[in-house]
Design an enzyme around this catalytic site. Structure first.
Site, PDB file in Angstrom:
ATOM      1  N   ARG A 231      47.153  41.598  34.468  1.00 28.64           N
ATOM      2  CA  ARG A 231      47.481  41.102  33.133  1.00 28.64           C
ATOM      3  C   ARG A 231      46.850  42.039  32.114  1.00 28.64           C
ATOM      4  NH1 ARG A 231      50.963  38.865  35.172  1.00 28.64           N
ATOM      5  NH2 ARG A 231      51.476  36.648  35.257  1.00 28.64           N
ATOM      6  N   ASP A 255      50.681  48.690  34.388  1.00 25.70           N
ATOM      7  CA  ASP A 255      51.967  47.985  34.473  1.00 25.70           C
ATOM      8  C   ASP A 255      52.002  46.839  33.466  1.00 25.70           C
ATOM      9  OD1 ASP A 255      54.542  47.498  35.738  1.00 25.70           O
ATOM     10  OD2 ASP A 255      53.636  45.655  36.524  1.00 25.70           O
ATOM     11  N   GLU A 260      51.980  43.254  25.355  1.00 28.02           N
ATOM     12  CA  GLU A 260      53.271  43.640  25.945  1.00 28.02           C
ATOM     13  C   GLU A 260      54.416  42.724  25.534  1.00 28.02           C
ATOM     14  OE1 GLU A 260      52.234  43.234  30.166  1.00 28.02           O
ATOM     15  OE2 GLU A 260      53.688  41.607  30.288  1.00 28.02           O
ATOM     16  N   HIS A 292      55.749  46.076  33.171  1.00 29.31           N
ATOM     17  CA  HIS A 292      55.612  44.855  33.980  1.00 29.31           C
ATOM     18  C   HIS A 292      56.685  44.824  35.077  1.00 29.31           C
ATOM     19  CE1 HIS A 292      53.456  40.782  33.677  1.00 29.31           C
ATOM     20  NE2 HIS A 292      53.924  40.918  34.913  1.00 29.31           N
TER      21      HIS A 292
HETATM   22  P1  NAI Z   1      45.667  35.171  43.919  1.00 28.98           P
HETATM   23  O1  NAI Z   1      45.438  33.871  43.228  1.00 28.98           O
HETATM   24  O2  NAI Z   1      46.136  35.169  45.335  1.00 28.98           O
HETATM   25  O3  NAI Z   1      44.328  36.048  43.861  1.00 28.98           O
HETATM   26  C1  NAI Z   1      43.548  36.196  42.720  1.00 28.98           C
HETATM   27  C2  NAI Z   1      42.134  36.499  43.184  1.00 28.98           C
HETATM   28  O4  NAI Z   1      41.347  36.775  42.016  1.00 28.98           O
HETATM   29  C3  NAI Z   1      41.469  35.322  43.914  1.00 28.98           C
HETATM   30  O5  NAI Z   1      40.910  35.750  45.149  1.00 28.98           O
HETATM   31  C4  NAI Z   1      40.400  34.870  42.946  1.00 28.98           C
HETATM   32  O6  NAI Z   1      39.242  34.357  43.610  1.00 28.98           O
HETATM   33  C5  NAI Z   1      40.091  36.169  42.231  1.00 28.98           C
HETATM   34  N1  NAI Z   1      39.359  35.976  40.997  1.00 28.98           N
HETATM   35  C6  NAI Z   1      39.319  34.878  40.199  1.00 28.98           C
HETATM   36  N2  NAI Z   1      38.454  35.074  39.182  1.00 28.98           N
HETATM   37  C7  NAI Z   1      37.951  36.320  39.352  1.00 28.98           C
HETATM   38  C8  NAI Z   1      36.993  37.099  38.645  1.00 28.98           C
HETATM   39  N3  NAI Z   1      36.361  36.614  37.562  1.00 28.98           N
HETATM   40  N4  NAI Z   1      36.715  38.338  39.095  1.00 28.98           N
HETATM   41  C9  NAI Z   1      37.325  38.835  40.199  1.00 28.98           C
HETATM   42  N5  NAI Z   1      38.221  38.135  40.925  1.00 28.98           N
HETATM   43  C10 NAI Z   1      38.540  36.906  40.494  1.00 28.98           C
HETATM   44  O7  NAI Z   1      46.661  35.971  42.976  1.00 28.98           O
HETATM   45  P2  NAI Z   1      47.610  37.199  43.381  1.00 28.98           P
HETATM   46  O8  NAI Z   1      48.908  36.677  43.859  1.00 28.98           O
HETATM   47  O9  NAI Z   1      46.854  38.145  44.224  1.00 28.98           O
HETATM   48  O10 NAI Z   1      47.869  37.836  41.937  1.00 28.98           O
HETATM   49  C11 NAI Z   1      46.832  38.456  41.201  1.00 28.98           C
HETATM   50  C12 NAI Z   1      47.318  38.671  39.781  1.00 28.98           C
HETATM   51  O11 NAI Z   1      48.378  39.609  39.790  1.00 28.98           O
HETATM   52  C13 NAI Z   1      47.948  37.424  39.132  1.00 28.98           C
HETATM   53  O12 NAI Z   1      46.970  36.605  38.532  1.00 28.98           O
HETATM   54  C14 NAI Z   1      48.855  38.005  38.114  1.00 28.98           C
HETATM   55  O13 NAI Z   1      48.165  38.111  36.880  1.00 28.98           O
HETATM   56  C15 NAI Z   1      49.155  39.414  38.629  1.00 28.98           C
HETATM   57  N6  NAI Z   1      50.569  39.609  38.963  1.00 28.98           N
HETATM   58  C16 NAI Z   1      51.224  40.668  38.376  1.00 28.98           C
HETATM   59  C17 NAI Z   1      52.545  40.920  38.667  1.00 28.98           C
HETATM   60  C18 NAI Z   1      53.269  42.080  38.072  1.00 28.98           C
HETATM   61  O14 NAI Z   1      54.509  42.161  38.178  1.00 28.98           O
HETATM   62  N7  NAI Z   1      52.593  43.028  37.455  1.00 28.98           N
HETATM   63  C19 NAI Z   1      53.296  40.034  39.580  1.00 28.98           C
HETATM   64  C20 NAI Z   1      52.489  38.993  40.190  1.00 28.98           C
HETATM   65  C21 NAI Z   1      51.183  38.793  39.867  1.00 28.98           C
END
Ligand code: NAI
Length: 340
Positions: A231, A255, A260, A292
């Site tokens: 994000r 990305d 954005e 994105h």
């Molecule tokens: P997920 O929920 O599986 O993993 C997120 C991880 O971040 C978790 O292990 C959580 O414990 C950790 N986390 C939470 N607070 C934290 C902190 N303060 N410091 C470090 N780690 C922390 O989510 P997933 O599926 O891996 O997605 C991650 C991010 O990717 C999403 O939140 C979303 O913002 C982004 N995303 C971007 C996309 C794109 O097209 N550019 C598409 C899909 C997701």
């Protein structure tokens, strides 16, 4: 048949939603406009809305939806930082697509890294002009480098596996570490200090807002490569520009961008872009920006459409959903919201 208003839709969204709409008995109406306070009136008469990452699902928008009798916000994405969840709690259900393809995002992060450090985007343009010189094309090996991964959820873990395949040393930080012991976790400060490359895979929360800023950048190695596919607001973009100008940050692969929603997914090629920070970033030879796009694979689009349709079907059948950010309280359930 529930009628759902789908906001901020693009041509590539429609085939999947049309297919799964038929399969799950849902009528989707596609709006190109984003959901905002100005456009929320379009949702009147629908049974639910389906927003995406840059729709503005604010408290006022939620209040308006509630007034139209809508009790379902079916997000077509994983992140929901653009939804005022507190305003929705007790009033309506928010469902999301927690994972549509962690591979899509992780692979895009690696694609950006390789493009940036091996200059393939520049080579493509140069050779099309029959310019076969190599000046300015010197890259570096990933093998043996240390990469710091912030967030070891679904995407972060896939990305770690990819990095290991390149022979990189992987360090990670996550307040909720994976228990299997296969990942080397270090405190965030150590991760910043030791990483040649830093990749952000955590959600945007109060704790992670501007996790990359002037202070944290100061703790990083000179020449560090930053990758952000999560994000935009994880990074203070003005501090990033300064750090690149000072050559503290060696390259940035973005990305996502904090502001954005004003630009990404749209064509501004004939316009003067009024965001000076974005314009400055784009002007820098060591900054690579995609709009994105990390999620955009056929597999991910299919999974988004299918999971969203299933979420909607489950909601109107009164079934509990593992994909609920918040559920509809019993007192709000009326026959209108149970029309299977
Ligand atoms: P997920 O929920 O599986 O993993 C997120 C991880 O971040 C978790 O292990 C959580 O414990 C950790 N986390 C939470 N607070 C934290 C902190 N303060 N410091 C470090 N780690 C922390 O989510 P997933 O599926 O891996 O997605 C991650 C991010 O990717 C999403 O939140 C979303 O913002 C982004 N995303 C971007 C996309 C794109 O097209 N550019 C598409 C899909 C997701």
């Amino acid at each position: 048949m529930p009628k759902i208003a789908v906001f901020d839709t693009k041509p590539y969204d429609r085939p999947g939603f049309e297919r799964y709409g038929k399969e799950y008995g849902i009528e989707f109406k596609f709006f190109e406009t984003k959901l905002t306070e100005d456009t929320v009136a379009l949702a009147a008469g629908f049974d639910g809305v389906s927003p995406f990452v840059n729709d503005e699902v604010s408290a006022n928008v939620i209040q308006a939806l509630y007034g139209y009798g809508i009790r379902l916000i079916a997000m077509r994405c994983a992140g929901y930082n653009n939804v005022d969840v507190r305003a929705a709690e007790g009033k309506m259900a928010i469902l999301r697509v927690p994972a549509y393809s962690p591979y899509a995002v992780a692979e895009h992060a690696m694609a950006m890294l390789l493009t940036s450090i091996r200059r393939t985007h520049k080579a493509y343009i140069r050779t099309r002009d029959f310019n076969f010189t190599l000046n300015g094309m010197v890259g570096f090996d990933l093998h043996g480098k240390t990469i710091g991964v912030v967030g070891t959820g679904k995407i972060g873990r896939v990305f770690i596996d990819i990095c290991r395949g390149f022979g990189m040393r992987v360090l990670a930080y996550d307040p909720f570490p994976v228990a299997d012991g296969s990942i080397e976790y270090v405190p965030l400060e150590a991760l910043f200090a030791q990483s040649d490359i830093l990749s952000l895979h955590c959600p945007l929360t109060e704790q992670t807002y501007h996790i990359v800023n002037r202070e944290s950048i100061r703790k990083m190695k000179t020449g560090v490569v930053l990758i952000n596919t999560s994000r935009g607001a994880l990074v203070d973009a003005e501090d990033l520009v300064e750090a690149i100008k000072e050559k503290k940050i060696g390259a940035a692969c973005l990305d996502v961008y904090e502001e954005e929603s004003d630009f990404f997914f749209e064509d501004f090629s004939g316009h003067i872009v009024r965001d000076d920070v974005l314009a400055r970033l784009i002007s820098m030879p060591n900054v690579l920006i995609t709009s994105h796009q990390a999620f955009l694979t056929e597999e991910a689009l299919n999974n988004i459409a299918e999971t969203t349709a299933r979420n909607i079907r489950d909601f109107f059948e009164g079934l509990p959903s593992p994909n609920a950010v918040c559920s509809l309280p019993e007192r709000e359930k009326t026959p209108q919201h149970q029309r299977a």
